[in-house]
Structures are given as structure tokens and as C-alpha cells.
Design a protein around this motif. Structure first.
Motif, PDB file in Angstrom:
ATOM      1  N   GLU A   1       0.836  -1.197   0.000  1.00 54.29           N
ATOM      2  CA  GLU A   1       0.000   0.000   0.000  1.00 54.29           C
ATOM      3  C   GLU A   1       0.865   1.238   0.000  1.00 54.29           C
ATOM      4  O   GLU A   1       2.039   1.200   0.387  1.00 54.29           O
ATOM      5  CB  GLU A   1      -0.939   0.010   1.214  1.00 54.29           C
ATOM      6  N   THR A   2       0.291   2.326  -0.460  1.00 48.66           N
ATOM      7  CA  THR A   2       0.993   3.601  -0.425  1.00 48.66           C
ATOM      8  C   THR A   2       0.606   4.349   0.850  1.00 48.66           C
ATOM      9  O   THR A   2      -0.361   4.002   1.528  1.00 48.66           O
ATOM     10  CB  THR A   2       0.632   4.457  -1.649  1.00 48.66           C
ATOM     11  N   GLY A   3       1.362   5.363   1.159  1.00 52.62           N
ATOM     12  CA  GLY A   3       1.105   6.128   2.367  1.00 52.62           C
ATOM     13  C   GLY A   3      -0.096   7.052   2.241  1.00 52.62           C
ATOM     14  O   GLY A   3      -0.531   7.406   1.142  1.00 52.62           O
ATOM     15  N   VAL A   4      -0.615   7.429   3.386  1.00 52.73           N
ATOM     16  CA  VAL A   4      -1.744   8.355   3.453  1.00 52.73           C
ATOM     17  C   VAL A   4      -1.237   9.780   3.253  1.00 52.73           C
ATOM     18  O   VAL A   4      -0.146  10.137   3.697  1.00 52.73           O
ATOM     19  CB  VAL A   4      -2.454   8.223   4.812  1.00 52.73           C
ATOM     20  N   SER A   5      -2.012  10.600   2.553  1.00 54.63           N
ATOM     21  CA  SER A   5      -1.691  12.012   2.382  1.00 54.63           C
ATOM     22  C   SER A   5      -2.875  12.843   2.857  1.00 54.63           C
ATOM     23  O   SER A   5      -4.015  12.609   2.448  1.00 54.63           O
ATOM     24  CB  SER A   5      -1.397  12.315   0.903  1.00 54.63           C
ATOM     25  N   SER A   6      -2.592  13.799   3.723  1.00 50.97           N
ATOM     26  CA  SER A   6      -3.671  14.614   4.286  1.00 50.97           C
ATOM     27  C   SER A   6      -3.986  15.835   3.439  1.00 50.97           C
ATOM     28  O   SER A   6      -5.052  16.438   3.581  1.00 50.97           O
ATOM     29  CB  SER A   6      -3.305  15.047   5.711  1.00 50.97           C
TER      30      SER A   6
ATOM     31  N   ASP B   1      -2.427  14.243  -3.232  1.00 50.41           N
ATOM     32  CA  ASP B   1      -2.833  12.923  -3.702  1.00 50.41           C
ATOM     33  C   ASP B   1      -1.966  11.843  -3.068  1.00 50.41           C
ATOM     34  O   ASP B   1      -0.774  12.039  -2.842  1.00 50.41           O
ATOM     35  CB  ASP B   1      -2.697  12.833  -5.230  1.00 50.41           C
ATOM     36  N   SER B   2      -2.569  10.706  -2.790  1.00 48.79           N
ATOM     37  CA  SER B   2      -1.774   9.572  -2.336  1.00 48.79           C
ATOM     38  C   SER B   2      -1.113   8.900  -3.538  1.00 48.79           C
ATOM     39  O   SER B   2      -1.493   9.119  -4.686  1.00 48.79           O
ATOM     40  CB  SER B   2      -2.654   8.557  -1.589  1.00 48.79           C
ATOM     41  N   GLY B   3      -0.105   8.107  -3.280  1.00 48.83           N
ATOM     42  CA  GLY B   3       0.615   7.443  -4.360  1.00 48.83           C
ATOM     43  C   GLY B   3      -0.189   6.324  -4.990  1.00 48.83           C
ATOM     44  O   GLY B   3      -1.181   5.840  -4.439  1.00 48.83           O
TER      45      GLY B   3
END
Length: 185
Positions: free
Chosen positions: A105-110, A113-115
Motif C-alpha cells: 500500500e501507499t502512504g496516506v496524504s492529508s 494525492d496519495s501514491g
């Protein structure tokens, strides 16, 4: 051999291998084996076993950064005349309990955009490799399920949910590939 002493009742000592801090660029740490005309030596990173509790963890992390975080690459070796090496990501076996999970999974972005996650085989002058998504069979319990789910537009009123697309391959001189969905006999 670089190790700490053993302990019969307490925690054994740790080993830290690091470079010093710097205002410009800190140094790198390189761990490698020598070249060989025969079989080159390998590198193995193994956490300790436990006879009564859980085994140790292995964590490989890229560095944090204000502009961008560091990358993490797992790449098998190239083959000059033969095949390149294989890369295996697998959880361990279990004799009595459940085996471990494997998550990609990709990381969360607040704020941005997430990856994306891309699973693909490489191009080839011969036959290109296949990509298989399979779940395990079960001898006595319920077999695993396979779910393909697009993302929801939760909390974003008026936005569309994600799409799911299944498309066969194109062909410049022959027929395009087929898409087959069927149940087992």
C-alpha cells in the motif's frame, strides 16, 4: 564478526552502525560482498528467533525529508547472459496459527494525492511475463476471496467514485486478447 555479548537474564547489547550528522550531506553506509568469477557471496539480514515469544522485526525505512522522503528499492540482480534474479515478497509459514499478512500500500496524504500502486510485468522482445492474482485453496475451511474494489468519494459531495476497468491487450497485426469471466465447473 561484530556482535555484542550474551545475557542470561537481561537484554543483550545493541549494535548501531551509522554515519555522522551534517548540515550539507551526511555520509552513506554501504554493505556489500566482493565480486567473484564463481558464485559471489550473499547478504542476509535476519532478526532473532524466540523460543517462547515473538521473533524480532526487520524494518527497512527510507529517510524522512521536508521536500521529499527517501526512496526504498528492492531490485534483483541483472543477468548479463542469463535471467535476472527473482524478487520474493512473502510472509512466513505457521505450524499451528495463521500465517502473516502481506500488504502492499501507499502512504496516506492529508493534503495532496496519495501514491499509486502498479503491478506489472516487463516488456520483452519474446513473450512478456504474466500477472496472476490468486487466492489460496483450503483443505478443510473456507477458501479465500478475491475482491477488486475502486475507491469511494467519501466526504466529497458531488465527486465520482473510482472506476474498475478490465481491458484486454491490443494487437497491431493479430486479434486482441479476450476477457473471460466464468465460474468453476
Amino acid at each position: 564478526v561484530l556482535n555484542t555479548g550474551s545475557s542470561a537474564s537481561q537484554t543483550s547489547g545493541g549494535v548501531t552502525l551509522s554515519t555522522g550528522a551534517s548540515k550539507t550531506s551526511s555520509g552513506s553506509v554501504l554493505i556489500s560482498t566482493g565480486s567473484s568469477e564463481g558464485v559471489a557471496g550473499g547478504i542476509r539480514v535476519t532478526a532473532g528467533e524466540s523460543s517462547e515469544k515473538r521473533g524480532g522485526d526487520v524494518s527497512i525505512l527510507g529517510g524522512r525529508g521536508v521536500a521529499a522522503g527517501g526512496s526504498l528499492e528492492l531490485i534483483s540482480g541483472a543477468g548479463a547472459r542469463g535471467s535476472s534474479g527473482t524478487t520474493v515478497l512473502a510472509s512466513g509459514k505457521s505450524a499451528s496459527g495463521s500465517s502473516g499478512d502481506l500488504r502492499v500500500e501507499t502512504g496516506v496524504s492529508s493534503t495532496e494525492d496519495s501514491g499509486a500502486v502498479a503491478i506489472m510485468s516487463g516488456n520483452a522482445d519474446g513473450a512478456a511475463g504474466s500477472v496472476g492474482l490468486m487466492v489460496g485453496s483450503s483443505a478443510s475451511g473456507q477458501p479465500g476471496a478475491l475482491s477488486l474494489t475502486a475507491g469511494s468519494a467519501a466526504g466529497n459531495f458531488g465527486a465520482d467514485g473510482g472506476s474498475v476497468s478490465i481491458q484486454s491487450g491490443r494487437s497491431e497485426g493479430g486479434s486482441t486478447g479476450s476477457v473471460s469471466i466464468f465460474t468453476s465447473a
